[in-house]
Write an enzyme that holds these catalytic residues in place. Structure first.
Site, PDB file in Angstrom:
ATOM      1  N   SER A  41       5.133   1.978   3.313  1.00 47.21           N
ATOM      2  CA  SER A  41       5.605   1.452   4.546  1.00 47.21           C
ATOM      3  C   SER A  41       7.237   1.950   4.890  1.00 47.21           C
ATOM      4  O   SER A  41       7.382   2.976   5.083  1.00 47.21           O
ATOM      5  CB  SER A  41       5.484  -0.211   4.165  1.00 47.21           C
ATOM      6  OG  SER A  41       5.242  -0.493   5.497  1.00 47.21           O
TER       7      SER A  41
ATOM      8  N   HIS B  82      -2.951  -2.861   5.254  1.00 49.99           N
ATOM      9  CA  HIS B  82      -1.660  -2.255   4.904  1.00 49.99           C
ATOM     10  C   HIS B  82      -1.443  -2.466   3.688  1.00 49.99           C
ATOM     11  O   HIS B  82      -1.354  -3.793   3.317  1.00 49.99           O
ATOM     12  CB  HIS B  82      -0.698  -2.622   5.893  1.00 49.99           C
ATOM     13  CG  HIS B  82       0.773  -2.160   5.654  1.00 49.99           C
ATOM     14  ND1 HIS B  82       0.742  -1.011   6.342  1.00 49.99           N
ATOM     15  CD2 HIS B  82       1.843  -2.931   5.337  1.00 49.99           C
ATOM     16  CE1 HIS B  82       2.262  -0.987   6.238  1.00 49.99           C
ATOM     17  NE2 HIS B  82       2.868  -1.992   5.343  1.00 49.99           N
TER      18      HIS B  82
END
Ligand code: GTR
Length: 355
Positions: free
Chosen positions: A193, A336
């Site tokens: 990320s 995610h």
């Protein structure tokens, strides 16, 4: 057709009109300078020396398969000595070890994002630091940690925190150069990320990294910005202005005016391998724009007579992986996250490409 989708993004070219395989390094320099000037900010020169004090040593770590060493990395800055903590996990082996320098959200033993036993079983050494030990992930006026050790913020190109975390990973690389058990030709960086964005910027700048891995890094990371779904510059630069240099603010809502786009960041790795991982439900990061960036970076590899992304003319299905070229990619089913599956894919790819 992905080739049409890519053409519709109207991307700035990776190569200039006069770029040849002989002068790729010049084009590389130009692009690096561009990313520093308009997106991440310029970093200072490396310190003259980096010292490592061992603060903890465990000889029978991880089922006795590895040594765990905690070190305080110390180096001089304009405002005195700065130090942050790094943990090393060194599997016992008679061969030199490949090493992953992992930028972590969490402190050692790095919790849910860090399957250390699997990394050890995969034959990789690990050097990990918690990014907030370098400087806080806060809009704190650059008053914490490494940020506070450097003077004045005078212009739009001063380093943002992504540059600071990337620079810290290069200091871990300085230390890794001193370790006899490590194969210096097989050191790569990895992050998830915001730290996937950081890993790419770190690998782009520091050619000692043999490869870089980015997991679900999305906006201002692996994803092309033009035509991107989910997060846009407007949102990222409102919530996280301090990740970037001030100049990046100019492109809020003006993606098409940017003199660059993120596929050029991936291309900066060439001829070294780069690995991009996406997650199928990670709409905010936009897997399709991450995939198209890999495709668009191909020109740099082709110029150098190498394969970039080996793929078909369609988007990958969840669960598919593309490991044939110097750009590796997989699309993990799900949200995610940085999973064990992702780590296994990174190691499988690096086993084949870091020789
Ligand atoms: C989000 C941010 C993303 C991504 C993510 C993360 O809030 O919008 O760009 O970096 O955080 O780091 O988990």
């Amino acid at each position: 057709m992905i080739s049409d989708d890519l053409a519709n993004r109207r991307l700035p070219p990776v190569l200039a009109d006069n770029t040849t395989d002989e002068n790729w390094t010049l084009r590389r320099k130009e692009l690096l300078e561009l990313f520093a000037r308009v997106e991440y900010g310029f970093s200072p020169q490396p310190p003259l020396s980096v010292q490592a004090d061992i603060t903890l040593l465990e000889e029978q770590a991880w089922a006795g398969k590895a040594e765990h060493r905690e070190v305080a990395l110390k180096f001089p800055t304009p405002k005195g000595e700065f130090s942050f903590s790094v943990d090393l996990v060194l599997p016992y082996s008679d061969k030199k070890l490949p090493l992953v320098i992992y930028l972590s959200f969490e402190k050692y033993p790095i919790g849910k994002y860090g399957p250390i036993e699997e990394i050890v079983d995969g034959g990789y050494a690990l050097a990990v630091f918690c990014y907030e030990d370098v400087t806080a992930d806060k809009n704190d006026g650059f008053g914490s940690g490494l940020a506070s050790m450097y003077d004045g913020r005078n212009d739009g190109t001063d380093w943002g925190k992504i540059s600071m975390w990337a620079w810290a990973a290069s200091r871990v690389m300085d230390y890794a150069q001193t370790l006899v058990c490590i194969d210096k030709n097989r050191i790569f960086c990895a992050g998830h990320s915001r730290l996937g964005k950081t890993s790419l910027w770190c690998g782009a700048q520091d050619e000692r990294f043999a490869a870089a891995v980015s997991n679900d890094s999305g906006c201002s990371g692996a994803a092309i910005t033009r035509g991107k779904m989910g997060e846009r510059i407007e949102q990222i630069s409102t919530r996280f202005p301090y990740w970037f240099c001030e100049n990046y603010q100019k492109y809020r809502g003006k993606e098409n005016d940017m003199p660059f786009d993120q596929h050029q960041l991936l291309a900066l790795m060439a001829p070294r391998p780069v690995y991009i991982a996406s997650a199928s439900e990670d709409i905010w990061a936009d897997p399709q724009s991450e995939f198209l960036a890999c495709l668009a970076a191909d020109d740099a590899y082709k110029l150098l007579g190498m394969k970039g992304l080996v793929h078909e003319n369609r988007y990958p299905e969840p669960g598919e992986y593309l490991h044939g070229g110097n750009t590796g990619y997989h699309l993990r089913p799900g949200p995610h996250f940085l999973s064990r599956y992702d780590w296994q894919m990174f190691m499988r790819y690096m086993d084949a490409h870091l020789l």
